[in-house]
Design an enzyme around this catalytic site. Structure first.
Site, short mmCIF file in Angstrom:
data_model
loop_
_atom_site.label_atom_id
_atom_site.label_comp_id
_atom_site.label_asym_id
_atom_site.label_seq_id
_atom_site.Cartn_x
_atom_site.Cartn_y
_atom_site.Cartn_z
N HIS A 84 -67.61 -43.27 7.47
CA HIS A 84 -68.19 -43.29 6.12
C HIS A 84 -69.32 -44.31 6.04
O HIS A 84 -69.29 -45.35 6.71
CB HIS A 84 -67.13 -43.55 5.05
N ASP A 86 -70.67 -45.21 2.82
CA ASP A 86 -70.66 -45.93 1.55
C ASP A 86 -70.00 -47.29 1.77
O ASP A 86 -69.24 -47.48 2.73
CB ASP A 86 -69.92 -45.14 0.47
N ASP A 115 -67.17 -52.36 7.83
CA ASP A 115 -66.56 -51.29 7.03
C ASP A 115 -67.66 -50.52 6.31
O ASP A 115 -68.00 -50.84 5.18
CB ASP A 115 -65.58 -51.93 6.03
N GLU A 149 -65.70 -42.89 0.56
CA GLU A 149 -64.42 -43.35 1.10
C GLU A 149 -63.86 -44.51 0.29
O GLU A 149 -62.65 -44.64 0.13
CB GLU A 149 -64.60 -43.76 2.56
N ASP A 173 -62.35 -46.98 11.71
CA ASP A 173 -62.40 -47.70 10.43
C ASP A 173 -61.20 -48.62 10.25
O ASP A 173 -60.72 -48.83 9.15
CB ASP A 173 -62.46 -46.68 9.28
N HIS A 440 -64.76 -56.17 2.76
CA HIS A 440 -64.68 -56.30 1.29
C HIS A 440 -64.86 -57.76 0.85
O HIS A 440 -64.60 -58.06 -0.32
CB HIS A 440 -63.35 -55.76 0.74
#
Length: 469
Positions: A84, A86, A115, A149, A173, A440
């Protein structure tokens, strides 16, 4: 052999990754359109992957601008590599611009390096290098690229409505050596029904409360705006004492007669909220000490009764553990309130195989009605599991072990990856046991060593699965 192959491509890998990282591919529903279903950033990142694929001679297939694939190989069976492009919002506190990649001597720093843009480029180059080697493919490869995602998986939902399902596959991932099981994941809202107007005058009225942007992130910032009818100085002093007692950073200001309170927490991935600090729940904990209006009092009381200091569902009556998959976890990722519409808690719940999800949710929904709350259930993804002794899993693990001499066994996680879209899907890299996990979080980075070693492992694994067989 494989590492030497990758060495020839190192500059290209970094340059292509930099280009992808420079795209702010955060979902933006306000700018969504038919051409950009989750906003222009994710669409731009998807197009970027098509561009480098076309440059290198691959064919691509787009699915409504929300997902697509890069194709390689030949044969009946398909290996899916599910990536992914995004990313979650950058948040505050970075030492550099999160969308202007910084390349140091040994690392690349930007949102998405771990990520999942770094691993995506690593997997892409593994395919490209094999294609450049003119190998005799025995399987087709579909490198499937999603753009949603981090939110609702609209991308893979749409993709698999019409496109061929891979025979087997992996998502780059998560971590090495291999993730062969993932917890069930659901998001749901706890919505407050507005109460009757106050009969007695309250000392304080909560005007608005806001914390969190994503269900799968622990909120690192919270703000409450409170109308204080008397004793403003006392409230500020109590708040400062509360921050000190709980080892928190925060601030209090007065804006046009309204007291504005903020708390800073620690953002981490929602699959293990216990290692973060939920700014929103702490600020609600403080507000519970004030004589608030009816609605606000019910809202903060609910938080303390069911949510505060309850990362494993204990207060919700959902504590559950298995040796294979671990604990139920509950992340309160989004908290909103305003005095016109009452409040909402947005929750990301993850659960192991064996947890009776529907039964637990029905019981909880019935219990909270008495406090003026209802459950609005979102998407539910059941737990996913592939036997770690499956020959497919063992081929991946063998490639990892050949290059690292690390004999760690495959394991299960609380995170959710695209692997669960496939009956025989696992997560495979790209983090190593010594990688710093800043997914994150601010100052996310990937080391060049990790990036190139992952590429090399993917190279050997794909060769083993798609050329040797």
């Amino acid at each position: 052999m494989w590492k030497e192959k990758v060495q020839q491509y190192e500059d290209q890998i970094i340059n292509d990754l930099k280009g992808l990282l420079a795209i702010e591919s955060v979902r933006d529903d306000a700018k969504a359109s038919e051409d950009a279903p989750v906003g222009p950033g994710p669409r731009k990142a998807l197009d970027y992957m098509y561009e480098i694929a076309h440059r290198d001679g691959f064919t691509t297939h787009d699915v409504d601008h929300i997902a697509g694939r890069i194709e390689a190989g030949k044969g009946n069976d398909v290996l899916g590599i599910l990536c992914h492009v995004d990313v979650v919002p950058a948040g505050d506190g970075w030492d550099s611009n999160p969308f202007e990649p910084v390349v140091t001597e040994d690392a690349i720093i930007a949102r998405g390096t771990l990520d999942d843009k770094g691993p995506t480029i690593a997997a892409y180059y593994a395919i490209k290098i094999l294609e450049d080697m003119n190998v005799d493919w025995k399987k087709r490869i579909h490198m499937i690229i999603g753009t949603d995602e981090e939110s609702d998986w609209k991308c893979t939902d749409r993709y698999f409505k019409t496109e061929e399902m891979p025979t087997l596959g992996f998502a780059p991932d998560a971590e090495f050596p291999c993730i062969h099981g993932e917890k069930g994941i659901t998001t749901f809202d706890l919505v407050q029904n507005k109460l009757a107007e106050d009969q007695d005058e309250s000392d304080y009225e909560l005007i608005t409360f806001k914390s969190g942007e994503r269900y799968n992130m622990v909120p690192d910032h919270a703000e409450a705006r409170v109308l204080v009818k008397e004793n403003m100085t006392d409230v500020i002093q109590d708040f400062e004492y509360f921050l000190e007692q709980n080892h928190l950073q925060g601030d209090s200001t007065v804006d046009s007669g309204i007291l504005v309170l903020t708390v800073e927490g620690k953002a981490v991935h929602g699959m293990d909220p216990s290692i973060g600090v939920n700014a929103g729940l702490y600020l609600l904990k403080f507000l519970a000490s004030l004589n608030l209006d009816n609605n606000a009092q019910a809202f903060v009381a609910f938080s303390n009764r069911y949510l505060f200091n309850s990362d494993f569902g204990e207060k919700m009556g959902m504590k559950f553990h298995t040796d294979v998959m671990g604990d139920v976890t509950t992340n309160i990722g989004v908290i909103t309130y305003d005095n016109e519409n009452a409040g909402l808690f947005g929750i990301n719940l993850r659960y192991p195989e064996g947890f009776e999800f529907e039964k637990a949710m029905d019981r909880f929904a019935n219990e909270i009605q008495q406090y003026g709350f209802e459950v609005k259930l979102g998407k539910v993804q059941p737990p996913h599991y592939v036997d770690k002794n499956d020959p497919f899993v063992q081929k991946l693990v063998t490639a990892y072990r050949n290059q690292t001499n690390d004999m760690t066994e495959p394991y299960t996680i609380g995170g959710g990856t695209y692997a669960r879209n496939l009956d025989k899907g696992v997560a495979f890299g790209a983090m190593f046991s010594d990688s710093e996990d800043l997914m994150h979080q601010k100052n996310e980075y990937i080391t060049k060593k990790q990036l190139f070693n992952a590429t090399s492992i993917y190279l050997e694994a794909i060769y083993s699965l798609c050329v040797e067989e």
